[in-house]
Motif scaffolding. Structure first.
Motif, PDB file in Angstrom:
ATOM      1  N   ILE A 268      -0.725  11.819  -6.025  1.00  0.00           N
ATOM      2  CA  ILE A 268       0.338  11.900  -5.020  1.00  0.00           C
ATOM      3  C   ILE A 268       1.653  11.418  -5.622  1.00  0.00           C
ATOM      4  CG2 ILE A 268      -1.314  11.579  -3.141  1.00  0.00           C
ATOM      5  CD1 ILE A 268      -0.105   8.748  -2.769  1.00  0.00           C
ATOM      6  N   GLY A 269       2.748  11.833  -5.015  1.00  0.00           N
ATOM      7  CA  GLY A 269       4.068  11.472  -5.530  1.00  0.00           C
ATOM      8  C   GLY A 269       4.445  10.025  -5.288  1.00  0.00           C
ATOM      9  N   ALA A 270       3.969   9.450  -4.188  1.00  0.00           N
ATOM     10  CA  ALA A 270       4.312   8.067  -3.867  1.00  0.00           C
ATOM     11  C   ALA A 270       3.595   7.116  -4.812  1.00  0.00           C
ATOM     12  CB  ALA A 270       3.915   7.751  -2.425  1.00  0.00           C
ATOM     13  N   SER A 271       4.306   6.100  -5.261  1.00  0.00           N
ATOM     14  CA  SER A 271       3.713   5.058  -6.089  1.00  0.00           C
ATOM     15  C   SER A 271       4.411   3.744  -5.769  1.00  0.00           C
ATOM     16  CB  SER A 271       3.856   5.392  -7.576  1.00  0.00           C
ATOM     17  OG  SER A 271       5.209   5.431  -7.942  1.00  0.00           O
ATOM     18  N   ALA A 272       3.829   2.655  -6.218  1.00  0.00           N
ATOM     19  CA  ALA A 272       4.425   1.340  -5.970  1.00  0.00           C
ATOM     20  C   ALA A 272       4.298   0.478  -7.211  1.00  0.00           C
ATOM     21  CB  ALA A 272       3.740   0.652  -4.791  1.00  0.00           C
ATOM     22  N   THR A 273       5.294  -0.342  -7.423  1.00  0.00           N
ATOM     23  CA  THR A 273       5.265  -1.336  -8.488  1.00  0.00           C
ATOM     24  C   THR A 273       5.508  -2.707  -7.881  1.00  0.00           C
ATOM     25  OG1 THR A 273       7.633  -1.122  -8.930  1.00  0.00           O
ATOM     26  CG2 THR A 273       6.155   0.279 -10.215  1.00  0.00           C
ATOM     27  N   ILE A 274       4.821  -3.694  -8.427  1.00  0.00           N
ATOM     28  CA  ILE A 274       4.999  -5.068  -7.959  1.00  0.00           C
ATOM     29  C   ILE A 274       5.281  -5.925  -9.184  1.00  0.00           C
ATOM     30  CG2 ILE A 274       3.924  -7.045  -6.818  1.00  0.00           C
ATOM     31  CD1 ILE A 274       2.185  -4.946  -5.315  1.00  0.00           C
ATOM     32  N   GLY A 275       6.528  -6.322  -9.317  1.00  0.00           N
ATOM     33  CA  GLY A 275       6.933  -7.153 -10.435  1.00  0.00           C
ATOM     34  C   GLY A 275       6.627  -8.617 -10.189  1.00  0.00           C
TER      35      GLY A 275
ATOM     36  N   THR B   5      -2.486 -11.951  -0.016  1.00  0.00           N
ATOM     37  CA  THR B   5      -1.546 -11.054   0.635  1.00  0.00           C
ATOM     38  C   THR B   5      -0.216 -11.127  -0.115  1.00  0.00           C
ATOM     39  OG1 THR B   5      -0.854 -12.797   2.167  1.00  0.00           O
ATOM     40  CG2 THR B   5      -2.605 -11.293   2.911  1.00  0.00           C
ATOM     41  N   LEU B   6       0.561 -10.077   0.013  1.00  0.00           N
ATOM     42  CA  LEU B   6       1.857 -10.051  -0.661  1.00  0.00           C
ATOM     43  C   LEU B   6       2.871 -10.921   0.079  1.00  0.00           C
ATOM     44  CD1 LEU B   6       1.885  -6.286  -1.507  1.00  0.00           C
ATOM     45  CD2 LEU B   6       2.033  -8.129  -3.173  1.00  0.00           C
ATOM     46  N   LYS B   7       3.638 -11.684  -0.673  1.00  0.00           N
ATOM     47  CA  LYS B   7       4.658 -12.546  -0.083  1.00  0.00           C
ATOM     48  C   LYS B   7       5.843 -11.751   0.446  1.00  0.00           C
ATOM     49  CE  LYS B   7       3.784 -16.571  -3.022  1.00  0.00           C
ATOM     50  NZ  LYS B   7       4.349 -17.438  -4.066  1.00  0.00           N
ATOM     51  N   ASP B   8       6.265 -10.762  -0.306  1.00  0.00           N
ATOM     52  CA  ASP B   8       7.468  -9.997   0.011  1.00  0.00           C
ATOM     53  C   ASP B   8       7.128  -8.815   0.916  1.00  0.00           C
ATOM     54  OD1 ASP B   8       9.863  -8.609   0.061  1.00  0.00           O
ATOM     55  OD2 ASP B   8       9.979  -8.329  -2.107  1.00  0.00           O
ATOM     56  N   GLU B   9       7.778  -8.740   2.050  1.00  0.00           N
ATOM     57  CA  GLU B   9       7.547  -7.659   3.005  1.00  0.00           C
ATOM     58  C   GLU B   9       7.865  -6.294   2.398  1.00  0.00           C
ATOM     59  OE1 GLU B   9       6.306  -5.861   6.461  1.00  0.00           O
ATOM     60  OE2 GLU B   9       6.131  -7.972   5.907  1.00  0.00           O
ATOM     61  N   ASN B  10       8.859  -6.217   1.521  1.00  0.00           N
ATOM     62  CA  ASN B  10       9.189  -4.946   0.870  1.00  0.00           C
ATOM     63  C   ASN B  10       8.042  -4.448  -0.003  1.00  0.00           C
ATOM     64  OD1 ASN B  10      11.754  -4.655   1.993  1.00  0.00           O
ATOM     65  ND2 ASN B  10      12.700  -5.905   0.407  1.00  0.00           N
ATOM     66  N   ASN B  11       7.388  -5.356  -0.712  1.00  0.00           N
ATOM     67  CA  ASN B  11       6.224  -4.963  -1.507  1.00  0.00           C
ATOM     68  C   ASN B  11       5.094  -4.480  -0.611  1.00  0.00           C
ATOM     69  OD1 ASN B  11       7.256  -5.383  -4.077  1.00  0.00           O
ATOM     70  ND2 ASN B  11       6.587  -7.508  -4.156  1.00  0.00           N
ATOM     71  N   SER B  12       4.881  -5.165   0.498  1.00  0.00           N
ATOM     72  CA  SER B  12       3.851  -4.739   1.447  1.00  0.00           C
ATOM     73  C   SER B  12       4.142  -3.340   1.976  1.00  0.00           C
ATOM     74  CB  SER B  12       3.759  -5.714   2.621  1.00  0.00           C
ATOM     75  OG  SER B  12       3.311  -6.971   2.197  1.00  0.00           O
ATOM     76  N   LYS B  13       5.394  -3.079   2.267  1.00  0.00           N
ATOM     77  CA  LYS B  13       5.774  -1.755   2.767  1.00  0.00           C
ATOM     78  C   LYS B  13       5.563  -0.677   1.703  1.00  0.00           C
ATOM     79  CE  LYS B  13       9.127  -3.317   6.186  1.00  0.00           C
ATOM     80  NZ  LYS B  13      10.545  -3.382   6.558  1.00  0.00           N
ATOM     81  N   LYS B  14       5.886  -0.997   0.448  1.00  0.00           N
ATOM     82  CA  LYS B  14       5.685  -0.026  -0.637  1.00  0.00           C
ATOM     83  C   LYS B  14       4.209   0.328  -0.782  1.00  0.00           C
ATOM     84  CE  LYS B  14       7.717  -2.271  -4.016  1.00  0.00           C
ATOM     85  NZ  LYS B  14       8.296  -2.614  -5.330  1.00  0.00           N
TER      86      LYS B  14
END
Length: 94
Positions: A54-61, A72-81
């Motif tokens: 799929i075209g969607a991907s996510a990176t977590i630095g 769980t992820l601390k950053d809401e933006n990472n969770s959304k990605k």
């Protein structure tokens, strides 16, 4: 020691397990880019194996700082990605 690419290749050669499978790519790294450059290589490998990537991907630095104690992820933006990637994966696979 085997690397991820060798493991994937062995499985494909033995079982042709990846052809037509829908997949997504999510990467993490201790650096700020979250494995962004590795995603392009992984996408190429999966496409060559016949996967439907799929075209969607996510990176977590900064992955060592990105997660709470309960994983769980601390950053809401990472969770959304990540949610966006999983949602797109489910829609494509349905």
């Amino acid at each position: 020691m085997k690397n991820l690419k060798n493991i994937i290749n062995e499985q494909f050669i033995r079982y042709h397990t990846y052809k037509g499978k829908v997949c997504a790519i999510v990467s993490t790294s201790p650096g700020p880019l979250g494995g962004m450059r590795a995603q392009n290589h992984m996408r190429d490998i999966l496409l060559n194996l016949g996967c439907d990537v799929i075209g969607a991907s996510a990176t977590i630095g900064k992955c060592f700082e990105a997660f709470n104690d309960d994983n769980t992820l601390k950053d809401e933006n990472n969770s959304k990605k990540v949610y966006n990637v999983v949602n797109n994966l489910c829609l494509r696979a349905a």
